[in-house]
Motif scaffolding. Structure first.
Motif, PDB file in Angstrom:
ATOM      1  N   SER A 120       0.623  -1.190   0.221  1.00 44.70           N
ATOM      2  CA  SER A 120       0.522   0.149  -0.292  1.00 44.70           C
ATOM      3  C   SER A 120       0.725   1.298   0.176  1.00 44.70           C
ATOM      4  N   ASP A 121       0.539   1.910  -0.700  1.00 43.58           N
ATOM      5  CA  ASP A 121       1.112   3.359  -1.408  1.00 43.58           C
ATOM      6  C   ASP A 121      -0.556   4.581  -0.652  1.00 43.58           C
ATOM      7  N   VAL A 122       0.139   5.224   0.646  1.00 44.69           N
ATOM      8  CA  VAL A 122      -1.441   5.772   1.033  1.00 44.69           C
ATOM      9  C   VAL A 122      -0.546   7.293   0.702  1.00 44.69           C
ATOM     10  N   VAL A 123      -1.934   8.276   0.467  1.00 48.19           N
ATOM     11  CA  VAL A 123      -1.950   9.150  -0.064  1.00 48.19           C
ATOM     12  C   VAL A 123      -3.028   9.962   0.887  1.00 48.19           C
ATOM     13  N   ILE A 124      -3.422  10.720   1.999  1.00 48.98           N
ATOM     14  CA  ILE A 124      -3.502  11.330   2.630  1.00 48.98           C
ATOM     15  C   ILE A 124      -4.105  13.216   2.045  1.00 48.98           C
ATOM     16  N   MET A 125      -5.086  13.363   1.864  1.00 52.21           N
ATOM     17  CA  MET A 125      -5.417  14.785   1.570  1.00 52.21           C
ATOM     18  C   MET A 125      -5.560  15.532   2.503  1.00 52.21           C
ATOM     19  N   GLY A 126      -5.100  16.262   2.885  1.00 55.94           N
ATOM     20  CA  GLY A 126      -4.914  17.899   4.341  1.00 55.94           C
ATOM     21  C   GLY A 126      -4.624  17.059   5.303  1.00 55.94           C
ATOM     22  N   ALA A 127      -4.577  17.959   6.903  1.00 55.47           N
ATOM     23  CA  ALA A 127      -3.523  18.315   8.228  1.00 55.47           C
ATOM     24  C   ALA A 127      -4.185  18.859   8.825  1.00 55.47           C
ATOM     25  N   GLY A 128      -6.008  18.731   8.900  1.00 53.93           N
ATOM     26  CA  GLY A 128      -6.832  19.354   9.955  1.00 53.93           C
ATOM     27  C   GLY A 128      -7.206  18.512  11.352  1.00 53.93           C
ATOM     28  N   GLY A 129      -8.382  18.874  11.680  1.00 53.41           N
ATOM     29  CA  GLY A 129      -8.843  17.545  13.124  1.00 53.41           C
ATOM     30  C   GLY A 129      -8.654  15.797  12.579  1.00 53.41           C
ATOM     31  N   ALA A 130      -9.365  15.696  11.346  1.00 57.42           N
ATOM     32  CA  ALA A 130     -10.367  15.339  11.420  1.00 57.42           C
ATOM     33  C   ALA A 130      -8.538  14.079  10.122  1.00 57.42           C
ATOM     34  N   THR A 131      -7.568  14.469   9.579  1.00 56.24           N
ATOM     35  CA  THR A 131      -7.013  14.178   9.209  1.00 56.24           C
ATOM     36  C   THR A 131      -5.793  13.191  10.714  1.00 56.24           C
ATOM     37  N   ARG A 132      -5.653  14.046  11.898  1.00 57.22           N
ATOM     38  CA  ARG A 132      -5.003  13.267  13.004  1.00 57.22           C
ATOM     39  C   ARG A 132      -5.608  11.974  13.266  1.00 57.22           C
ATOM     40  N   ALA A 133      -6.606  11.520  13.097  1.00 59.04           N
ATOM     41  CA  ALA A 133      -7.669   9.980  13.167  1.00 59.04           C
ATOM     42  C   ALA A 133      -7.042   9.375  12.472  1.00 59.04           C
ATOM     43  N   VAL A 134      -7.263   9.831  11.233  1.00 59.01           N
ATOM     44  CA  VAL A 134      -7.133   8.774   9.368  1.00 59.01           C
ATOM     45  C   VAL A 134      -5.229   8.470   9.814  1.00 59.01           C
ATOM     46  N   LEU A 135      -4.219   9.532  10.314  1.00 61.25           N
ATOM     47  CA  LEU A 135      -3.484   9.450   9.888  1.00 61.25           C
ATOM     48  C   LEU A 135      -2.573   8.777  11.397  1.00 61.25           C
ATOM     49  N   ARG A 136      -2.816   8.588  12.200  1.00 57.67           N
ATOM     50  CA  ARG A 136      -3.011   7.580  13.261  1.00 57.67           C
ATOM     51  C   ARG A 136      -3.402   6.111  13.047  1.00 57.67           C
ATOM     52  N   SER A 137      -4.649   5.869  11.873  1.00 55.53           N
ATOM     53  CA  SER A 137      -4.963   5.104  12.268  1.00 55.53           C
ATOM     54  C   SER A 137      -4.327   4.189  11.840  1.00 55.53           C
ATOM     55  N   PHE A 138      -3.236   4.565  10.318  1.00 54.71           N
ATOM     56  CA  PHE A 138      -2.084   3.553   9.008  1.00 54.71           C
ATOM     57  C   PHE A 138      -1.135   4.062   9.677  1.00 54.71           C
ATOM     58  N   ILE A 139      -0.756   4.863  11.168  1.00 51.17           N
ATOM     59  CA  ILE A 139       0.868   4.511  11.562  1.00 51.17           C
ATOM     60  C   ILE A 139       0.830   3.275  12.211  1.00 51.17           C
ATOM     61  N   GLU A 140      -0.345   3.013  12.980  1.00 49.71           N
ATOM     62  CA  GLU A 140      -1.129   2.247  14.342  1.00 49.71           C
ATOM     63  C   GLU A 140      -0.595   0.653  13.597  1.00 49.71           C
ATOM     64  N   ARG A 141      -1.542   0.446  12.388  1.00 47.21           N
ATOM     65  CA  ARG A 141      -1.516  -0.465  11.632  1.00 47.21           C
ATOM     66  C   ARG A 141      -0.178  -1.366  10.285  1.00 47.21           C
ATOM     67  N   GLY A 142       1.001  -0.501  10.803  1.00 47.55           N
ATOM     68  CA  GLY A 142       2.175  -0.955  10.779  1.00 47.55           C
ATOM     69  C   GLY A 142       2.051   0.232   8.880  1.00 47.55           C
ATOM     70  N   TYR A 143       1.718   1.173   8.071  1.00 41.76           N
ATOM     71  CA  TYR A 143       1.923   1.258   6.866  1.00 41.76           C
ATOM     72  C   TYR A 143       2.815   2.219   7.094  1.00 41.76           C
ATOM     73  N   GLU A 144       3.383   2.187   6.365  1.00 40.30           N
ATOM     74  CA  GLU A 144       5.527   2.475   5.681  1.00 40.30           C
ATOM     75  C   GLU A 144       5.563   3.929   5.286  1.00 40.30           C
ATOM     76  N   LYS A 145       4.316   3.302   3.260  1.00 40.38           N
ATOM     77  CA  LYS A 145       4.786   4.533   3.188  1.00 40.38           C
ATOM     78  C   LYS A 145       3.544   5.425   2.975  1.00 40.38           C
ATOM     79  N   VAL A 146       2.874   6.679   3.799  1.00 40.22           N
ATOM     80  CA  VAL A 146       2.294   7.423   3.664  1.00 40.22           C
ATOM     81  C   VAL A 146       2.807   8.366   3.922  1.00 40.22           C
ATOM     82  N   SER A 147       2.391   9.461   2.435  1.00 35.62           N
ATOM     83  CA  SER A 147       1.935  10.946   2.334  1.00 35.62           C
ATOM     84  C   SER A 147       0.729  11.804   2.559  1.00 35.62           C
ATOM     85  N   VAL A 148       1.070  12.618   3.798  1.00 35.31           N
ATOM     86  CA  VAL A 148       0.214  13.852   3.752  1.00 35.31           C
ATOM     87  C   VAL A 148       0.489  15.315   2.882  1.00 35.31           C
ATOM     88  N   ILE A 149      -0.376  15.163   2.611  1.00 37.59           N
ATOM     89  CA  ILE A 149      -0.207  16.747   1.332  1.00 37.59           C
ATOM     90  C   ILE A 149      -1.533  17.392   1.813  1.00 37.59           C
TER      91      ILE A 149
END
Ligand code: ATR
Length: 273
Positions: A120-149
């Motif tokens: 999985s190569d993940v791209v997250i759009m945004g960096a607001g309050g909602a982004t935090r939970a989404v990003l945390r969810s990926f990191i918690e699950r061991g995703y290594e390639k997560v980009s934030v735009i």
């Protein structure tokens, strides 16, 4: 009767949370009512005093209060403290504790679509309050390639420094998008009218070679930029309704100790029969 509520700005008036929770309360024969309250940011502290004095049994918190409400609470779960945003308040006697069930709710959505960290190569759009939970969810699950735009690059940098992942400036996204397999929109922009210049900038860069799934965590839009983008690139699409139901279920469990199935929350909004 016990009263529960969701608080947010004018957008809370369109929330489907009351329909979901009231349906489950009635299915379980519980003498409870769930209502939506529109609260302006300047009134937030008073609103928390109101929650205390009116003995509201449990609260959901939505945009734009997920981060700014924290100083008015008595404590946070470890998860909420780690990301600095909450979506649920649990009352323990006189004490109000903030939790974040968006993290688990988004995780349930990934499970439903059988998304895994492998390949999985993940791209997250945004960096607001909602982004935090989404990003945390990926990191918690061991995703290594997560980009934030994000439109505001600095906010992307701050977020990834705290939670993990890599912030990419909006002008510099071509390579990252080309390789992306999963695109998640956490901005409040889902149709052109929400942010025309952002969409134009993004569309000009948006050439995908590997895209499999697009998730927009918003719901209820008549036309959806992200759905069209998925269709044009042969990828699957889902909006945020399943995540809403999944986080609602987790909040309900924290408040009541009951353990309804996800279908109990999906049925009132027509996602299952
Ligand atoms: P939150 O309370 O979650 O921070 P928000 O202020 O509505 O909610 O913003 C959520 C996200 O949507 C942010 O990433 C924001 O980008 P900025 O950090 O640059 O403000 C993004 N967003 C909101 N409106 C936007 C627009 N018109 N164009 C691009 N991004 C937008």
């Amino acid at each position: 009767m016990k009263v529960y509520c969701v608080i947010g700005d004018q957008r809370v008036e369109r929330s489907l949370s009351p329909i979901m929770h009231n349906s489950v309360f009635s299915e379980y024969g519980m003498n409870c009512k769930y209502v939506a309250f529109r609260i302006e940011p300047a009134d937030l502290e008073n609103a928390v005093l109101g929650i205390r004095s009116l003995n509201i049994s449990g609260v959901n918190v939505t945009v734009p209060h997920k981060e700014t409400i924290i100083p008015f609470l008595d404590g946070l779960s470890d998860c909420a403290r780690g990301i600095g945003a909450i979506n649920t308040i649990v009352r323990d006697g006189p004490t109000l504790i903030g939790h974040n069930t968006d993290v688990g709710g988004f995780g349930d959505l990934l499970d439903k679509y059988r998304v895994s960290q492998h390949n999985s190569d993940v791209v997250i759009m945004g960096a607001g309050g909602a982004t935090r939970a989404v990003l945390r969810s990926f990191i918690e699950r061991g995703y290594e390639k997560v980009s934030v735009i994000n439109r505001t690059y600095k906010k992307g940098l701050e977020l990834t420094a705290k939670l993990g992942g890599l912030a990419i400036p909006l002008e510099n996204t071509t390579e990252v998008l080309r390789k992306a397999t999963l695109l998640v929109n956490t901005t409040s922009v889902s149709e052109a009218a929400d942010g025309p210049s952002f969409m134009e900038t993004f569309s000009n860069k948006a050439k995908f070679d590997k895209l499999r799934l697009v998730i927009d965590i918003n719901y209820g839009r008549k036309t959806n930029f992200w759905a069209s983008l998925a269709e044009n690139n042969g990828a699957g699409f889902t909006d945020g309704l399943y995540m809403l139901a999944a986080q609602a279920r987790q909040s309900f469990r924290l408040w009541t100790g009951e353990n309804p199935v996800i279908e109990d929350f999906l049925r009132p909004v027509g996602l299952v029969k």
